[in-house]
Write an enzyme that holds these catalytic residues in place. Structure first.
Site, PDB file in Angstrom:
ATOM      1  N   ASN A   9       0.985  -1.071  -0.024  1.00  0.00           N
ATOM      2  CA  ASN A   9      -0.027  -0.060  -0.067  1.00  0.00           C
ATOM      3  C   ASN A   9       1.101   1.221   0.181  1.00  0.00           C
ATOM      4  O   ASN A   9       1.624   1.443   0.994  1.00  0.00           O
ATOM      5  CB  ASN A   9      -0.999   0.051   1.223  1.00  0.00           C
ATOM      6  N   LYS A  11       0.014   4.271  -0.467  1.00  0.00           N
ATOM      7  CA  LYS A  11      -0.538   5.514   0.165  1.00  0.00           C
ATOM      8  C   LYS A  11       0.025   6.605  -0.706  1.00  0.00           C
ATOM      9  O   LYS A  11       0.030   6.351  -1.877  1.00  0.00           O
ATOM     10  CB  LYS A  11       0.050   5.497   1.656  1.00  0.00           C
ATOM     11  N   HIS A  96      -9.685   1.274   4.956  1.00  0.00           N
ATOM     12  CA  HIS A  96      -8.396   1.492   5.504  1.00  0.00           C
ATOM     13  C   HIS A  96      -8.736   2.494   6.639  1.00  0.00           C
ATOM     14  O   HIS A  96      -9.349   3.450   6.545  1.00  0.00           O
ATOM     15  CB  HIS A  96      -7.409   1.897   4.617  1.00  0.00           C
ATOM     16  N   GLU A  98      -7.169   5.195   7.777  1.00  0.00           N
ATOM     17  CA  GLU A  98      -6.848   6.224   7.366  1.00  0.00           C
ATOM     18  C   GLU A  98      -8.138   6.849   6.638  1.00  0.00           C
ATOM     19  O   GLU A  98      -8.359   8.025   6.855  1.00  0.00           O
ATOM     20  CB  GLU A  98      -5.542   6.656   6.409  1.00  0.00           C
ATOM     21  N   GLU A 168      -5.388  -4.666  10.920  1.00  0.00           N
ATOM     22  CA  GLU A 168      -4.377  -3.611  10.925  1.00  0.00           C
ATOM     23  C   GLU A 168      -4.760  -2.996  12.176  1.00  0.00           C
ATOM     24  O   GLU A 168      -5.379  -1.861  12.201  1.00  0.00           O
ATOM     25  CB  GLU A 168      -4.389  -2.693   9.791  1.00  0.00           C
ATOM     26  N   GLY A 174       2.430   2.552  10.823  1.00  0.00           N
ATOM     27  CA  GLY A 174       3.301   3.692  10.743  1.00  0.00           C
ATOM     28  C   GLY A 174       3.971   4.234  11.967  1.00  0.00           C
ATOM     29  O   GLY A 174       4.788   5.112  11.970  1.00  0.00           O
ATOM     30  N   SER A 213       3.065  -1.775  10.721  1.00  0.00           N
ATOM     31  CA  SER A 213       4.708  -1.785  10.801  1.00  0.00           C
ATOM     32  C   SER A 213       5.267  -3.444  10.558  1.00  0.00           C
ATOM     33  O   SER A 213       6.261  -3.771  11.333  1.00  0.00           O
ATOM     34  CB  SER A 213       4.823  -1.381  12.256  1.00  0.00           C
TER      35      SER A 213
END
Ligand code: PGA
Length: 260
Positions: A9, A11, A96, A98, A168, A174, A213
């Protein structure tokens, strides 16, 4: 047997030439590996076409990071499933964290996307996962269950072989702080039993990816867990060497037949 999937991904990273160079390096290396793993790259929308060209005639597949649930219409700035299919996408990341956090995506909205992706003949990678404060409050399972129910309730069992779920945990994305293999397996096992309660043994065809991560040095231990069927990789997918090391970890584990 579930073939592991490793998805990158990207992003909102890379510009055009970086995207092409990265895709070419990954495609070249993956072409020389055994077929014990599926690999997909999810670049930004504007680079789907050049990345498709970079991946042509290689086993690496193309994926998108998001989609709109309607097939077409007056939705300025949005991208539909038929558009993604027409540029060669096979996978679409849906829900996701985000998107949930910064763009207000709800479970109901995500459910529409999952169905649209499946109806359009593509494969959704549905993301679920709890925030740190939810885990600390002992509510991680409850949160993930609500996300699964919200996005998947009523889904027919025929769709299951096309479905991918990525666990996730938001606190691991991250941050450099991955879930431990035990934490990942505990949640993946929970997701698997939630699915079995609905769809019986058909649920065993659904691949459950871990994301958050994921790095070359933690991938193998996570992939060895019986219900971890690959990974959704963010930061480490932006360098060919680290992404390929994660792909190789998945191949190594799958050729050993998972956890002894
Ligand atoms: P990360 O991101 O690997 O950078 O933690 C994973 C993701 O958000 O899919």
């Amino acid at each position: 047997m579930r073939i592991p999937l490793v998805a990158g991904n990207w992003k909102m990273h890379t510009v055009r030439q970086e995207a092409i160079t990265l895709a070419e390096a990954i495609a070249r290396a993956v072409s020389g590996l055994s077929a014990a793993v599926e690999v997909t790259l999810c670049p930004p929308f504007v680079f789907l076409e050049p990345v498709r060209q970079a991946l042509a005639d290689t086993p690496v597949q193309l994926g998108a990071q998001n989609v709109h649930p309607e097939p077409e219409g007056a939705f300025t700035g949005e991208i539909s499933v038929p558009m993604l299919a027409s540029v060669g996408c096979r996978y679409v990341i849906v829900g996701h964290s985000e998107r949930r956090q910064y763009f207000g995506e709800t479970d109901a909205w995500i459910a529409r996307k999952v169905r649209a992706v499946l109806q359009g003949g593509l494969r959704p990678i549905l993301c679920v996962g709890e925030r740190l404060e939810e885990r600390q409050a002992g509510r991680a399972r409850q949160v993930v269950q609500a996300q699964l129910e919200g996005a998947l309730d009523g889904l027919s069992e025929e769709a299951l072989p096309e479905l991918v779920i990525a666990y996730e945990p938001v606190w691991a994305i991250g941050t450099g702080q991955n879930a431990t293999p035990q934490q990942a397996q505990e949640m993946h096992g929970f997701i698997r039993s939630w699915m079995r309660a609905r769809w019986g043994s058909k649920a065993d065809s659904v691949r459950l990816l871990y994301g958050g991560s994921l790095k070359p040095d933690n991938a193998a231990a996570l992939f060895r867990q019986p219900d971890v069927d690959g990974g959704l990789v963010g930061g480490a997918s932006l360098k060919a060497s680290s992404f390929l090391a994660i792909v190789e970890a998945a191949i190594g584990v799958s050729s050993q037949g998972g956890e002894a």
